[in-house]
Write a protein that holds these residues in place. Structure first.
Motif, PDB file in Angstrom:
ATOM      1  N   VAL A  64     -18.379  34.769 -15.658  1.00  0.00           N
ATOM      2  CA  VAL A  64     -17.424  33.665 -15.762  1.00  0.00           C
ATOM      3  C   VAL A  64     -16.119  34.205 -16.339  1.00  0.00           C
ATOM      4  O   VAL A  64     -16.119  34.837 -17.403  1.00  0.00           O
ATOM      5  N   PHE A  65     -15.017  33.965 -15.631  1.00  0.00           N
ATOM      6  CA  PHE A  65     -13.694  34.402 -16.080  1.00  0.00           C
ATOM      7  C   PHE A  65     -12.926  33.210 -16.633  1.00  0.00           C
ATOM      8  O   PHE A  65     -12.852  32.154 -15.989  1.00  0.00           O
ATOM      9  N   GLU A  66     -12.329  33.399 -17.804  1.00  0.00           N
ATOM     10  CA  GLU A  66     -11.552  32.337 -18.433  1.00  0.00           C
ATOM     11  C   GLU A  66     -10.400  32.946 -19.212  1.00  0.00           C
ATOM     12  O   GLU A  66     -10.318  34.166 -19.389  1.00  0.00           O
ATOM     13  N   SER A  67      -9.499  32.077 -19.675  1.00  0.00           N
ATOM     14  CA  SER A  67      -8.343  32.530 -20.443  1.00  0.00           C
ATOM     15  C   SER A  67      -8.437  32.055 -21.886  1.00  0.00           C
ATOM     16  O   SER A  67      -8.944  30.959 -22.157  1.00  0.00           O
ATOM     17  N   ALA A  68      -7.933  32.878 -22.797  1.00  0.00           N
ATOM     18  CA  ALA A  68      -7.859  32.478 -24.197  1.00  0.00           C
ATOM     19  C   ALA A  68      -6.682  31.549 -24.463  1.00  0.00           C
ATOM     20  O   ALA A  68      -6.577  30.979 -25.549  1.00  0.00           O
ATOM     21  N   VAL A 111     -22.466  36.672  -9.041  1.00  0.00           N
ATOM     22  CA  VAL A 111     -21.707  35.458  -8.760  1.00  0.00           C
ATOM     23  C   VAL A 111     -20.522  35.421  -9.715  1.00  0.00           C
ATOM     24  O   VAL A 111     -20.699  35.426 -10.942  1.00  0.00           O
ATOM     25  N   SER A 112     -19.312  35.432  -9.161  1.00  0.00           N
ATOM     26  CA  SER A 112     -18.092  35.382  -9.977  1.00  0.00           C
ATOM     27  C   SER A 112     -17.580  33.950 -10.006  1.00  0.00           C
ATOM     28  O   SER A 112     -17.452  33.295  -8.967  1.00  0.00           O
ATOM     29  N   ILE A 113     -17.277  33.458 -11.200  1.00  0.00           N
ATOM     30  CA  ILE A 113     -16.835  32.072 -11.393  1.00  0.00           C
ATOM     31  C   ILE A 113     -15.521  32.077 -12.161  1.00  0.00           C
ATOM     32  O   ILE A 113     -15.444  32.629 -13.258  1.00  0.00           O
TER      33      ILE A 113
END
Length: 286
Positions: A64-68, A111-113
């Motif tokens: 899971v990719f997210e931003s700070a 699986v990339s999210i």
């Protein structure tokens, strides 16, 4: 003071932090303040992530990719530095290797999210659409391909991915209009799987990621491969051709003039304009 790598991160990057949430499930957080520009240091961190995930010992199934930073998923590529190679661990040429990394996102046996809060513009949007799944904050997420507004073309995958995700007409609308698309419209167009209230976004993505990661790895890998075989994915050489096109147009007279005008109006730097960047290069600003 230069940022330092998080001691709890699984990779040695000051701006890309990787944590194991549960067996088979990694959370990757981009932390490159103040704007979360996609720069050589970010790409170096992503290279280290790729190496970690590709290690058989890692047994990664979901990332899971997210931003700070709630205002920016990625503002856009740090174009003045696009040709640089970071001195940080994992440093390599974005120009040479972004197409292959983008291909890896869609073809890797994980699986990339993308969990998108804030603005995903230019390569930020292209990163998200190369991922397998995308979820967006209803209140905070915005998506934009800014390149035509600066006299260029998208070079990081939008020309290849957007028609596949949202169809030719809507892809042309988004690319040629070079305006922000809100999360509700993004869901309507099929750009994201769902847009959810910001307060519910983390829980929804975390629950789904944990669920997928709990299933046998071979089932995940085979499913993704079979779906890919039935829907042609962008080839690396197509992505490379687009990247070369943006680099060529970036030195054109039109592109230089637009960039200079926007920077002059913003006081010499794009930073003051970033929250509403499409407003600064529109025809009303000429």
């Amino acid at each position: 003071m230069s940022p330092v790598a998080s001691p709890s991160s699984l990779i040695d990057s000051a701006v890309v932090h990787v944590a194991q949430v549960s067996p088979g499930y990694l959370r990757v957080q981009f932390d490159n303040p103040p704007l979360n520009l996609f720069d050589p240091e970010v790409f170096a961190g992503l290279t280290l992530l790729q190496q970690y995930v590709d290690s058989a010992a890692a047994d990664v199934r979901v990332v899971v990719f997210e931003s700070a930073h709630p205002d920016f998923f990625f503002a856009h590529v740090d174009f003045p530095r696009v040709g640089d190679i970071s001195a940080a661990a994992g440093g390599r040429s974005l120009i040479e290797h972004w197409p292959s990394f983008s291909t890896w996102l869609s073809q890797a046996p994980i699986v990339s999210i993308a969990k998108v809060r804030g603005r995903a513009r230019g390569i930020g949007n292209e990163f998200a659409i190369a991922c397998d799944l995308r979820f967006a904050s209803l209140e905070r997420a915005q998506f934009c391909q800014i390149e035509v507004g600066f006299g260029m073309v998208p070079g990081g995958g939008a020309l290849e991915w957007l028609p596949r995700h949202i169809g030719r007409a809507r892809a042309l609308e988004m690319i040629l209009g070079a305006e922000d698309i809100d999360a509700k419209t993004a869901e309507l167009y099929g750009l994201v799987n769902r847009s959810l209230p910001d307060a519910d976004l983390d829980e929804h993505v975390d629950r789904l990621a944990r669920r997928i990661a709990s299933f046998p790895a071979q089932s995940i890998v085979r499913t993704k491969a079979l779906v890919a075989a039935r829907q042609q994915l962008p080839a690396t050489d197509e992505l490379q051709e687009s990247f070369q096109a943006i680099l060529q147009l970036a030195t054109s007279e039109d592109s230089r003039a637009i960039s200079a005008r926007v920077r002059a109006k913003a006081g010499g730097s794009l930073a003051p304009a970033e929250l509403n960047l499409p407003d600064w290069y529109g025809p009303e600003q000429r």
